[in-house]
Motif scaffolding. Sequence first.
Motif, mmCIF file in Angstrom:
data_model
loop_
_atom_site.group_PDB
_atom_site.id
_atom_site.type_symbol
_atom_site.label_atom_id
_atom_site.label_comp_id
_atom_site.label_asym_id
_atom_site.label_seq_id
_atom_site.Cartn_x
_atom_site.Cartn_y
_atom_site.Cartn_z
ATOM 1 N N MET A 1 -15.327 43.845 149.372
ATOM 2 C CA MET A 1 -16.042 43.033 148.396
ATOM 3 C C MET A 1 -16.977 42.026 149.039
ATOM 4 O O MET A 1 -17.684 41.317 148.368
ATOM 5 C CB MET A 1 -15.047 42.275 147.502
ATOM 6 N N SER A 2 -16.983 41.882 150.351
ATOM 7 C CA SER A 2 -17.905 40.933 150.960
ATOM 8 C C SER A 2 -19.305 41.532 150.959
ATOM 9 O O SER A 2 -19.481 42.726 151.157
ATOM 10 C CB SER A 2 -17.458 40.598 152.381
ATOM 11 N N PHE A 3 -20.310 40.702 150.698
ATOM 12 C CA PHE A 3 -21.669 41.166 150.501
ATOM 13 C C PHE A 3 -22.591 40.673 151.604
ATOM 14 O O PHE A 3 -22.426 39.573 152.115
ATOM 15 C CB PHE A 3 -22.233 40.646 149.177
ATOM 16 N N THR A 4 -23.585 41.479 151.925
ATOM 17 C CA THR A 4 -24.705 40.975 152.710
ATOM 18 C C THR A 4 -25.733 40.430 151.736
ATOM 19 O O THR A 4 -25.711 40.728 150.542
ATOM 20 C CB THR A 4 -25.356 42.106 153.525
ATOM 21 N N ARG A 5 -26.655 39.615 152.226
ATOM 22 C CA ARG A 5 -27.671 39.049 151.342
ATOM 23 C C ARG A 5 -28.537 40.153 150.722
ATOM 24 O O ARG A 5 -28.889 40.109 149.558
ATOM 25 C CB ARG A 5 -28.542 38.067 152.133
ATOM 26 N N ARG A 6 -28.848 41.193 151.501
ATOM 27 C CA ARG A 6 -29.670 42.278 150.983
ATOM 28 C C ARG A 6 -28.950 43.000 149.838
ATOM 29 O O ARG A 6 -29.551 43.356 148.832
ATOM 30 C CB ARG A 6 -30.010 43.261 152.097
ATOM 31 N N GLN A 7 -27.629 43.212 149.980
ATOM 32 C CA GLN A 7 -26.885 43.891 148.928
ATOM 33 C C GLN A 7 -26.864 43.068 147.642
ATOM 34 O O GLN A 7 -26.994 43.606 146.549
ATOM 35 C CB GLN A 7 -25.447 44.153 149.397
ATOM 36 N N ILE A 8 -26.705 41.752 147.777
ATOM 37 C CA ILE A 8 -26.691 40.903 146.588
ATOM 38 C C ILE A 8 -28.048 40.947 145.892
ATOM 39 O O ILE A 8 -28.150 41.122 144.684
ATOM 40 C CB ILE A 8 -26.352 39.449 146.967
ATOM 41 N N LEU A 9 -29.112 40.787 146.657
ATOM 42 C CA LEU A 9 -30.452 40.777 146.062
ATOM 43 C C LEU A 9 -30.766 42.103 145.391
ATOM 44 O O LEU A 9 -31.436 42.147 144.358
ATOM 45 C CB LEU A 9 -31.501 40.467 147.132
ATOM 46 N N GLY A 10 -30.264 43.196 145.953
ATOM 47 C CA GLY A 10 -30.537 44.491 145.366
ATOM 48 C C GLY A 10 -29.674 44.788 144.154
ATOM 49 O O GLY A 10 -30.081 45.531 143.269
ATOM 50 N N GLY A 11 -28.477 44.190 144.086
ATOM 51 C CA GLY A 11 -27.549 44.575 143.042
ATOM 52 C C GLY A 11 -27.398 43.602 141.895
ATOM 53 O O GLY A 11 -26.899 43.963 140.846
ATOM 54 N N LEU A 12 -27.805 42.357 142.062
ATOM 55 C CA LEU A 12 -27.641 41.372 141.008
ATOM 56 C C LEU A 12 -28.986 40.788 140.633
ATOM 57 O O LEU A 12 -29.708 40.276 141.476
ATOM 58 C CB LEU A 12 -26.705 40.239 141.449
ATOM 59 N N ASP B 1 -9.086 30.875 154.180
ATOM 60 C CA ASP B 1 -10.013 30.220 155.098
ATOM 61 C C ASP B 1 -11.386 30.201 154.434
ATOM 62 O O ASP B 1 -12.025 31.248 154.286
ATOM 63 C CB ASP B 1 -10.063 30.985 156.421
ATOM 64 N N ILE B 2 -11.848 29.019 153.995
ATOM 65 C CA ILE B 2 -13.111 28.953 153.251
ATOM 66 C C ILE B 2 -14.321 29.282 154.127
ATOM 67 O O ILE B 2 -15.418 29.482 153.614
ATOM 68 C CB ILE B 2 -13.306 27.573 152.584
ATOM 69 N N THR B 3 -14.129 29.348 155.451
ATOM 70 C CA THR B 3 -15.247 29.721 156.325
ATOM 71 C C THR B 3 -15.296 31.227 156.592
ATOM 72 O O THR B 3 -16.226 31.710 157.232
ATOM 73 C CB THR B 3 -15.158 28.979 157.671
ATOM 74 N N ASP B 4 -14.300 31.974 156.091
ATOM 75 C CA ASP B 4 -14.239 33.424 156.301
ATOM 76 C C ASP B 4 -14.751 34.127 155.041
ATOM 77 O O ASP B 4 -14.094 34.109 153.994
ATOM 78 C CB ASP B 4 -12.797 33.838 156.596
ATOM 79 N N LYS B 5 -15.915 34.756 155.134
ATOM 80 C CA LYS B 5 -16.540 35.384 153.969
ATOM 81 C C LYS B 5 -15.856 36.678 153.548
ATOM 82 O O LYS B 5 -16.224 37.268 152.535
ATOM 83 C CB LYS B 5 -18.016 35.651 154.262
ATOM 84 N N THR B 6 -14.859 37.121 154.307
ATOM 85 C CA THR B 6 -14.191 38.386 153.980
ATOM 86 C C THR B 6 -12.797 38.192 153.385
ATOM 87 O O THR B 6 -12.085 39.178 153.169
ATOM 88 C CB THR B 6 -14.065 39.265 155.247
ATOM 89 N N CYS B 7 -12.395 36.968 153.101
ATOM 90 C CA CYS B 7 -11.033 36.727 152.605
ATOM 91 C C CYS B 7 -10.739 37.517 151.330
ATOM 92 O O CYS B 7 -9.626 38.019 151.144
ATOM 93 C CB CYS B 7 -10.814 35.234 152.344
#
Length: 458
Positions: free
Chosen positions: A1-12, A358-364
């Motif tokens: 469920m972790s996203f790259t910026r490109r995936q977010i811009l393309g999907g939302l 861990d709020i610094t881990d984008k994959t939690c």
Amino acid sequence: MSFTRRQILGGLAGLVVVGVGAGGASRYWLGKMADADAGHDYELIAAPLDVELVAGHKTPAWAFGPSAPGTELRVRQGEWLRVRFINHLPVATTIHWHGIRLPLEMDGVPYVSQLPVLPGEYFDYKFRVPDAGSYWYHPHVNSSEELGRGLVGPLIIEEREPTGFKYEKTLSLKSWHVDEEGAFVAFSIPREAARGGTAGGLSTINGVSQAVIDLPAGQITRVRLLNLDNTLTYRLNIPGVEAQIYALDGNPIEPRALGKEYWLGPGMRICLAIKAPPAGEELSLRNGPVRLGTFRSVANTDAPTEWPPALPANPVAEPDLANAQKLNFNFEWVGSVSVNVENGKPPSLWQINGKAWDITDKTCADRPIAKLEKGKSYIFELKNMTQYQHPIHLHGMSFKVIASNRHKVIPYFTDTYLLGKNERAQVALVADNPGVWMFHCHVVDHMETGLMAAIEVA
């Protein structure tokens, strides 16, 4: 469920770069759109705003619209809420719509449902609101600072039909981390985060210390109290009042007397019907023994009103308790204050079922603590194994409080439950909203130092 910026811009849809505008970044307003073809109903702008919390001093707050807490948003139950959120802050942010049952992509959690909205960008939030009641909105990015600086605001979902209430007030409760000259002090101190949380020193109602709220004499007013605080649980009491509770955390209950006091944890809301005394008299709104503000009864010429009937129930699915699967959630203190602090990570102080967020881990969120089957009923056993209270909040769904080992429970639906120290409570729900949902303590200090997890519904 972790996203790259490109995936977010393309999907939302909706994340777009916008200019700051000619007026600079110090004053913005929130407005209802006059253009029916604009594609959104509100423009909600986050920007720096100086506010006077301490008389004669300016505090450099961050605000949604022209005030902190932010301007009240309203929409009718069952209708679409369409908000163009514009970020004119110097930092990235999002909006989470606390308590609303909505699609995951509108939930405002960074790297789970969307990327943070960067300075100069906007994002279009659009969702239908299924439930009437008192809700609120806030970021889910750098929460200690962003909520601490004032990025909170009320969201009121009006019932489809008239309720019988002629008068209404919304009171947003918030304490501020400021000194005697209105300057911000630390929003989070590790030693306090390991206890009850870092409390602010100045309590306000709608951004005003020792506020006076006028009520029409002899009349019954619907008073919505929202705890938008980072930390404080308010022991609300109003000595000498005639008051009935009509809803808890957005969901109606059978009206009952307010009684001696009600404990309202961070993120929680209560809807009261208050009968004002004769003109000229006052009622004290208190947090335990401390006065928060004053209800002042003012003369009016309207005919007296009666106590309204119970509010209509929201369309929340009733869990099948006989066939529900039981899941245990242990909320524990770890206290590793010195771990990882040298590399910019917050201390790890709390955990759920032995796992700290861990709020610094984008994959939690890729590692949910529980996986629920869509449409199935569940009973969550909430065990507080600590000496501090935890207002436990679930995104995306409502749950029904059914039992506690500490006090008698009249079952009711909510999205946030104040779990007392050493308390063991049971809540039940139907897992009817697919997605990966945050499940956390709403003492922001606790959430940011481990007391959060993801729950997946599929």
